[in-house]
Design a protein around this motif. Sequence first.
Motif, PDB file in Angstrom:
ATOM      1  N   ASP A  35       0.621  -1.513   0.210  1.00 34.72           N
ATOM      2  CA  ASP A  35      -0.329   0.157   0.016  1.00 34.72           C
ATOM      3  C   ASP A  35       0.895   1.343   0.007  1.00 34.72           C
ATOM      4  O   ASP A  35       0.792   2.045  -0.479  1.00 34.72           O
ATOM      5  CB  ASP A  35      -1.386  -0.040   1.017  1.00 34.72           C
ATOM      6  N   TYR A  36       2.009   1.564   0.865  1.00 36.56           N
ATOM      7  CA  TYR A  36       2.649   2.514   0.852  1.00 36.56           C
ATOM      8  C   TYR A  36       3.298   2.796  -0.874  1.00 36.56           C
ATOM      9  O   TYR A  36       3.660   3.469  -1.211  1.00 36.56           O
ATOM     10  CB  TYR A  36       3.928   2.193   1.957  1.00 36.56           C
ATOM     11  N   SER A  39       0.426   4.171  -3.372  1.00 33.48           N
ATOM     12  CA  SER A  39       0.210   5.817  -2.705  1.00 33.48           C
ATOM     13  C   SER A  39       1.790   6.226  -3.023  1.00 33.48           C
ATOM     14  O   SER A  39       1.623   7.393  -4.230  1.00 33.48           O
ATOM     15  CB  SER A  39       0.196   5.053  -1.082  1.00 33.48           C
ATOM     16  N   SER A  99      -1.748  15.037   2.011  1.00 37.27           N
ATOM     17  CA  SER A  99      -2.885  14.958   2.121  1.00 37.27           C
ATOM     18  C   SER A  99      -3.266  13.234   1.262  1.00 37.27           C
ATOM     19  O   SER A  99      -4.069  12.539   1.947  1.00 37.27           O
ATOM     20  CB  SER A  99      -4.170  15.806   2.349  1.00 37.27           C
ATOM     21  N   THR A 102      -1.622  10.162   2.655  1.00 40.55           N
ATOM     22  CA  THR A 102      -2.168   9.864   3.732  1.00 40.55           C
ATOM     23  C   THR A 102      -3.756   9.089   3.341  1.00 40.55           C
ATOM     24  O   THR A 102      -3.994   8.380   3.866  1.00 40.55           O
ATOM     25  CB  THR A 102      -2.170  10.976   4.507  1.00 40.55           C
ATOM     26  N   SER A 103      -4.508  10.028   2.276  1.00 39.00           N
ATOM     27  CA  SER A 103      -5.466   9.969   2.378  1.00 39.00           C
ATOM     28  C   SER A 103      -5.712   7.972   1.175  1.00 39.00           C
ATOM     29  O   SER A 103      -6.339   7.541   1.274  1.00 39.00           O
ATOM     30  CB  SER A 103      -6.317  10.647   1.798  1.00 39.00           C
ATOM     31  N   TYR A 105      -3.160   6.013   1.376  1.00 38.33           N
ATOM     32  CA  TYR A 105      -2.321   4.935   2.062  1.00 38.33           C
ATOM     33  C   TYR A 105      -3.831   4.620   3.044  1.00 38.33           C
ATOM     34  O   TYR A 105      -3.947   3.223   3.178  1.00 38.33           O
ATOM     35  CB  TYR A 105      -1.403   6.073   2.785  1.00 38.33           C
ATOM     36  N   TYR A 106      -4.151   5.220   3.149  1.00 39.19           N
ATOM     37  CA  TYR A 106      -5.756   4.772   4.666  1.00 39.19           C
ATOM     38  C   TYR A 106      -6.527   4.057   3.919  1.00 39.19           C
ATOM     39  O   TYR A 106      -7.302   2.514   4.307  1.00 39.19           O
ATOM     40  CB  TYR A 106      -5.806   5.963   5.542  1.00 39.19           C
ATOM     41  N   LEU A 107      -7.028   5.014   2.598  1.00 40.62           N
ATOM     42  CA  LEU A 107      -8.326   3.876   1.937  1.00 40.62           C
ATOM     43  C   LEU A 107      -7.593   2.599   1.548  1.00 40.62           C
ATOM     44  O   LEU A 107      -9.084   1.513   1.202  1.00 40.62           O
ATOM     45  CB  LEU A 107      -8.630   5.053   0.837  1.00 40.62           C
ATOM     46  N   THR A 109      -5.465   0.517   2.526  1.00 37.03           N
ATOM     47  CA  THR A 109      -5.208  -0.106   3.754  1.00 37.03           C
ATOM     48  C   THR A 109      -6.804  -1.055   4.516  1.00 37.03           C
ATOM     49  O   THR A 109      -6.952  -1.635   5.202  1.00 37.03           O
ATOM     50  CB  THR A 109      -4.758   0.635   5.271  1.00 37.03           C
ATOM     51  N   GLN A 110      -8.152  -0.224   4.001  1.00 34.92           N
ATOM     52  CA  GLN A 110      -9.450   0.066   4.474  1.00 34.92           C
ATOM     53  C   GLN A 110      -9.947  -1.260   3.164  1.00 34.92           C
ATOM     54  O   GLN A 110     -10.973  -1.391   3.124  1.00 34.92           O
ATOM     55  CB  GLN A 110     -10.149   1.056   4.162  1.00 34.92           C
TER      56      GLN A 110
END
Length: 144
Positions: A35-36, A39, A99, A102-103, A105-107, A109-110
Amino acid sequence: MVTGYLMLNKNIIISLTISMTISAIVAQVFSTQDDYLNSTFTLISGYFVYYSIFTTLYYRDNKKAYKTELGNTNTARLKMDLKKMVLTVGVGEVSFLASKWTSQYYLLTQNFEPYVAAILAHLVGSALLLAMMNLTAKKTHLYK
């Protein structure tokens, strides 16, 4: 003054839209990566596309603004406006980069689909970019 803001925003929106499309494609191509990494690759490719298009459009729209009546370049005005533009774009870009990465990467991971995560993150980053650039352009009196 209003014309300057409209032209700046028009160029930004066109550049962001094309960049978002490329980012979504890159995110899907690198969907098997961590994921990282996904991103990061998406951010880099979108950033390159955004700046290539934005600089071309901005130059095309503003090249005549720095010509004197004799056809020479008003270098003093050009330097002053370039400093203001670098500050304006720089402040907006810091908020966009932080933003968006970070956004996304978070999405990811979800368990969002990579292209969906890229588009949503790009929209979040774009909203911040536009807000920050317009506020900074107003503060620096980029368009008098």
